[in-house]
Scaffold this motif. Structure first.
Motif, PDB file in Angstrom:
ATOM      1  N   ARG A  15       0.731  -1.074  -0.116  1.00  0.00           N
ATOM      2  CA  ARG A  15      -0.146  -0.003  -0.107  1.00  0.00           C
ATOM      3  C   ARG A  15       1.068   1.164   0.159  1.00  0.00           C
ATOM      4  O   ARG A  15       0.665   2.217  -0.810  1.00  0.00           O
ATOM      5  N   SER A  16       1.799   1.403   1.009  1.00  0.00           N
ATOM      6  CA  SER A  16       2.705   2.464   0.730  1.00  0.00           C
ATOM      7  C   SER A  16       3.609   2.582  -0.247  1.00  0.00           C
ATOM      8  O   SER A  16       3.848   3.508  -0.715  1.00  0.00           O
ATOM      9  N   SER A  17       4.088   1.187  -0.573  1.00  0.00           N
ATOM     10  CA  SER A  17       4.748   1.463  -1.981  1.00  0.00           C
ATOM     11  C   SER A  17       4.045   1.967  -2.990  1.00  0.00           C
ATOM     12  O   SER A  17       4.665   2.549  -3.667  1.00  0.00           O
ATOM     13  N   ILE A  18       3.001   1.752  -3.304  1.00  0.00           N
ATOM     14  CA  ILE A  18       1.970   2.100  -4.370  1.00  0.00           C
ATOM     15  C   ILE A  18       1.794   3.661  -4.309  1.00  0.00           C
ATOM     16  O   ILE A  18       1.961   4.273  -5.171  1.00  0.00           O
ATOM     17  N   LEU A  19       1.468   4.181  -3.308  1.00  0.00           N
ATOM     18  CA  LEU A  19       1.125   5.552  -2.835  1.00  0.00           C
ATOM     19  C   LEU A  19       1.945   6.557  -2.703  1.00  0.00           C
ATOM     20  O   LEU A  19       1.979   7.779  -3.088  1.00  0.00           O
ATOM     21  N   ILE A  20       2.878   6.074  -2.002  1.00  0.00           N
ATOM     22  CA  ILE A  20       4.075   7.121  -1.472  1.00  0.00           C
ATOM     23  C   ILE A  20       5.667   6.624  -1.916  1.00  0.00           C
ATOM     24  O   ILE A  20       6.467   7.045  -1.381  1.00  0.00           O
ATOM     25  N   ASN A  21       5.549   5.581  -2.648  1.00  0.00           N
ATOM     26  CA  ASN A  21       6.860   5.066  -3.016  1.00  0.00           C
ATOM     27  C   ASN A  21       7.928   4.460  -1.928  1.00  0.00           C
ATOM     28  O   ASN A  21       9.044   4.598  -1.866  1.00  0.00           O
ATOM     29  N   THR A  22       7.291   3.917  -0.994  1.00  0.00           N
ATOM     30  CA  THR A  22       7.898   3.800   0.291  1.00  0.00           C
ATOM     31  C   THR A  22       7.598   2.362   0.843  1.00  0.00           C
ATOM     32  O   THR A  22       6.478   2.083   1.520  1.00  0.00           O
ATOM     33  N   PRO A  23       8.195   1.573   0.593  1.00  0.00           N
ATOM     34  CA  PRO A  23       8.011  -0.008   0.737  1.00  0.00           C
ATOM     35  C   PRO A  23       7.685  -0.265   2.435  1.00  0.00           C
ATOM     36  O   PRO A  23       8.541   0.401   3.005  1.00  0.00           O
ATOM     37  N   GLY A  24       6.720  -0.953   3.142  1.00  0.00           N
ATOM     38  CA  GLY A  24       6.635  -1.058   4.158  1.00  0.00           C
ATOM     39  C   GLY A  24       7.655  -2.070   4.688  1.00  0.00           C
ATOM     40  O   GLY A  24       8.123  -1.842   5.819  1.00  0.00           O
ATOM     41  N   ASP A  25       8.308  -2.889   3.934  1.00  0.00           N
ATOM     42  CA  ASP A  25       9.293  -3.985   4.289  1.00  0.00           C
ATOM     43  C   ASP A  25       9.806  -4.299   2.905  1.00  0.00           C
ATOM     44  O   ASP A  25       9.509  -3.970   1.921  1.00  0.00           O
ATOM     45  N   GLY A  26      10.916  -5.412   3.034  1.00  0.00           N
ATOM     46  CA  GLY A  26      11.547  -5.682   1.856  1.00  0.00           C
ATOM     47  C   GLY A  26      10.894  -6.316   0.566  1.00  0.00           C
ATOM     48  O   GLY A  26      10.884  -5.972  -0.345  1.00  0.00           O
ATOM     49  N   ALA A  27       9.856  -7.100   1.281  1.00  0.00           N
ATOM     50  CA  ALA A  27       8.993  -7.999   0.294  1.00  0.00           C
ATOM     51  C   ALA A  27       8.002  -7.010  -0.484  1.00  0.00           C
ATOM     52  O   ALA A  27       7.876  -7.495  -1.618  1.00  0.00           O
ATOM     53  N   ALA A  28       7.796  -5.848  -0.026  1.00  0.00           N
ATOM     54  CA  ALA A  28       7.083  -4.955  -0.805  1.00  0.00           C
ATOM     55  C   ALA A  28       7.856  -4.050  -1.778  1.00  0.00           C
ATOM     56  O   ALA A  28       7.344  -3.203  -2.451  1.00  0.00           O
ATOM     57  N   LEU A  29       9.253  -4.398  -1.744  1.00  0.00           N
ATOM     58  CA  LEU A  29      10.061  -3.482  -2.742  1.00  0.00           C
ATOM     59  C   LEU A  29       9.739  -3.426  -4.284  1.00  0.00           C
ATOM     60  O   LEU A  29       9.556  -2.372  -4.846  1.00  0.00           O
ATOM     61  N   ALA A  30       9.395  -4.703  -4.585  1.00  0.00           N
ATOM     62  CA  ALA A  30       9.087  -4.763  -6.028  1.00  0.00           C
ATOM     63  C   ALA A  30       7.645  -3.775  -6.400  1.00  0.00           C
ATOM     64  O   ALA A  30       7.641  -3.648  -7.584  1.00  0.00           O
ATOM     65  N   ALA A  31       6.956  -3.823  -5.509  1.00  0.00           N
ATOM     66  CA  ALA A  31       5.939  -3.017  -5.620  1.00  0.00           C
ATOM     67  C   ALA A  31       5.997  -1.785  -6.054  1.00  0.00           C
ATOM     68  O   ALA A  31       5.046  -1.004  -6.704  1.00  0.00           O
ATOM     69  N   THR A  32       6.799  -0.977  -5.801  1.00  0.00           N
ATOM     70  CA  THR A  32       7.484   0.303  -6.121  1.00  0.00           C
ATOM     71  C   THR A  32       7.888   0.545  -7.608  1.00  0.00           C
ATOM     72  O   THR A  32       7.607   1.751  -8.054  1.00  0.00           O
ATOM     73  N   PHE A  33       8.169  -0.530  -8.109  1.00  0.00           N
ATOM     74  CA  PHE A  33       8.543  -0.428  -9.556  1.00  0.00           C
ATOM     75  C   PHE A  33       7.627  -0.052 -10.531  1.00  0.00           C
ATOM     76  O   PHE A  33       7.902   0.995 -11.329  1.00  0.00           O
ATOM     77  N   ASP A  34       6.479  -0.665 -10.186  1.00  0.00           N
ATOM     78  CA  ASP A  34       5.382  -0.358 -11.331  1.00  0.00           C
ATOM     79  C   ASP A  34       4.041   0.325 -10.697  1.00  0.00           C
ATOM     80  O   ASP A  34       3.355   0.852 -11.372  1.00  0.00           O
ATOM     81  N   GLY A  35       4.066  -0.093  -9.176  1.00  0.00           N
ATOM     82  CA  GLY A  35       2.906   0.335  -8.505  1.00  0.00           C
ATOM     83  C   GLY A  35       2.957   1.917  -8.123  1.00  0.00           C
ATOM     84  O   GLY A  35       1.865   2.401  -8.491  1.00  0.00           O
ATOM     85  N   TYR A  36       4.075   2.389  -8.041  1.00  0.00           N
ATOM     86  CA  TYR A  36       4.189   3.952  -7.897  1.00  0.00           C
ATOM     87  C   TYR A  36       3.951   4.795  -8.977  1.00  0.00           C
ATOM     88  O   TYR A  36       3.071   5.668  -9.144  1.00  0.00           O
ATOM     89  N   PRO A  37       4.505   4.162 -10.132  1.00  0.00           N
ATOM     90  CA  PRO A  37       4.313   4.834 -11.453  1.00  0.00           C
ATOM     91  C   PRO A  37       2.707   4.842 -11.834  1.00  0.00           C
ATOM     92  O   PRO A  37       2.306   5.909 -12.439  1.00  0.00           O
TER      93      PRO A  37
END
Length: 499
Positions: A77-99
């Motif tokens: 959720r934070s990866s997608i909305l503010i480009n900040t992964p909640g933990d390491g497993a959510a890192l990949a969600a920043t690559f396309d989720g935030y864009p």
């Protein structure tokens, strides 16, 4: 039939009103913990420990498991909305989720994240029921040499997916491995690269690196746009769901990524970060339009989300069947079970079937509960994008510093956080990818120890790394991951010339 009978007995245990309440409580708490930078599932489970001591073993395990896979839902959720992964497993969600969120598709991003997490978690529970013993036996084949080669393969796959420049990806990987050597050497007890700073003897926590590179890095990148008023908040929001075309595009990647995440999660120490990055890389390699990845490609969000939820279920296999924690979170859970008088391992399913099967059944229910909770919650969370940037980004900074302090209660980590924030800004400017560096920081310590253990077993001979068929297969995967992108790019250029 016996397995199905035991599963239905576990289902009867899990659907008791008290246990349903605990499943919901654990899942919601895990979702919230997952969204907060720096906390993660291990912290959430650790905070719950004093409460679980007054519970029955089944209730305690159900609650802690809910926090674990709930955090896998929430981390993105934070990866997608503010480009900040909640933990390491959510890192990949920043690559396309935030864009996607920046392109006005936050609703689709939050929806596919929940859907992929739900499908990945549910299918992997079926795998857990059917394949627990064979997968546990397969995991036992991984000695120090195989673990080292597995991590080399994961790092090479992550580095090779770097957009346009594989060399930069490997530079980032080497830099991450350098960071992982900071602290006291586990085998010799000698401090390395601590520069006399006592707080560095425990090393640099990868969560501090992630928060610095992404949270602070994003604020530094956006500062000019914020100052000039170019960051315009989103005011109109659509329905939190995906279109038919988006579903047709993502269902197969979700199904492909789930077994990968499950198997990687079942390997002790591998974890959701490695699983999600490997799934992301695989889908980029399979794609006919790999250049779309990193620009808001929905497949680039769906695949890692399915993989990291599958990995969280897979991590229970070594704990339940072998008595070996599959991750940091399951290590905390295993400690809690031991204190409650339950010994995880081969005899758990025969001596305490109510505990083992109650947990497995609760995961099925928990995934439905989290899907029901997370999609309506996404409708509220997406409103974050309507907050003015001059208000939102100071809040992001505050969360980053609070999350960092929560990790080790060390003020020194603030300085490390700022250093990595500045580094993240400049890495973005010169187009050096951050994902290979972060994965290297996470696995670097384990990778080094595996290498040294393997060479000690073989009395210094490197032949141990080519002795087993599994080791040779991992070497082949590493070579293919490096060579294949180059061959694919070369063929694409030839095709373009002929056209």
């Amino acid at each position: 039939m016996e397995v199905l009978s035991l599963f239905f007995d576990g289902l009867l245990t899990a659907i008791q009103p008290y246990h349903l309440l605990l499943i919901t409580f654990g899942g919601v708490l895990g979702t919230i913990v997952g969204m907060l930078p720096g906390l993660g599932p291990a912290t959430g489970v650790a905070v719950l420990l004093p409460i679980t001591f007054s519970m029955s073993p089944t209730a305690a395990l159900i609650t802690m498991a809910g926090v674990y896979y709930g955090a896998m839902f929430g981390g993105s959720r934070s990866s997608i909305l503010i480009n900040t992964p909640g933990d390491g497993a959510a890192l990949a969600a920043t690559f396309d989720g935030y864009p996607m969120a920046m392109n006005g598709k936050a609703e689709s991003a939050l929806a596919i994240s929940a859907i992929a997490s739900f499908i990945g978690g549910l299918i992997s529970v079926v795998f857990l029921i059917a394949l627990a013993t064979p997968v546990a036996k397969f995991a036992l084949k991984f000695g120090p040499a195989e673990y080292f080669l597995l991590m080399v393969a994961a790092l090479s796959m992550t580095a090779s997916m770097s957009k346009g420049n594989m060399v930069k990806g490997f530079i980032a990987t080497l830099f991450g491995l350098m960071i992982s050597t900071v602290g006291i050497d586990a085998q010799s007890g000698i401090p390395r690269f601590t520069f006399g700073i006592l707080e560095l003897q425990t090393g640099i926590d990868f969560l501090v690196v992630i928060i610095g590179l992404y949270a602070l890095g994003e604020v530094f990148k956006a500062f000019k746009a914020i100052n000039e008023g170019k960051k315009i908040p989103q005011k109109k929001f659509g329905r939190i769901w995906i279109s038919k075309e988006e579903w047709q595009k993502t269902w197969l990647p979700i199904l492909r990524s789930t077994p990968l995440g499950f198997v990687v999660g079942a390997l002790p120490g591998a974890g959701g970060t490695m699983a999600s990055l490997m799934a992301y890389n695989n889908e980029k390699q399979f794609s006919n339009n790999p250049d779309d990845f990193g620009k808001g490609e929905i497949v680039g969000l769906a695949a890692p989300e399915a993989a990291n939820n599958a990995a969280s279920v897979g991590a229970f296999i070594p704990m339940l069947t072998l008595g070996i924690p599959g991750s940091g979170t399951t290590a905390v859970m295993m400690g809690a079970l031991l204190m409650l008088g339950i010994q995880p391992g081969p005899l758990l399913f025969t001596q305490h079937p109510d505990v083992a099967w109650g947990l497995i059944a609760s995961m099925v229910i928990g995934n439905f509960v989290l899907a029901i909770v997370n999609i309506p919650m996404a409708g509220l969370l997406v409103r974050v994008l309507s907050v003015d940037a001059k208000i939102l980004y100071p809040i992001v900074l505050g969360l980053a510093f609070v999350g960092t302090y929560a990790i080790s209660s060390s003020v020194v980590d603030f300085f490390i956080l700022i250093i990595f924030g500045v580094l993240g800004y400049f890495m973005d400017k010169i187009k050096i990818p951050t994902a290979p560096m972060i994965l290297a920081v996470i696995v670097g310590g384990t990778m080094e120890q595996s290498f040294r253990q393997a060479t000690r077993i073989s009395n210094g001979s490197l032949g141990i790394f080519v002795e087993s068929p599994l080791a040779l297969a991992l070497i082949a995967i590493t070579v293919i991951s490096v060579v294949y992108p180059a061959i694919k790019a070369s063929l694409a250029k030839r095709k373009a010339k002929t056209v």
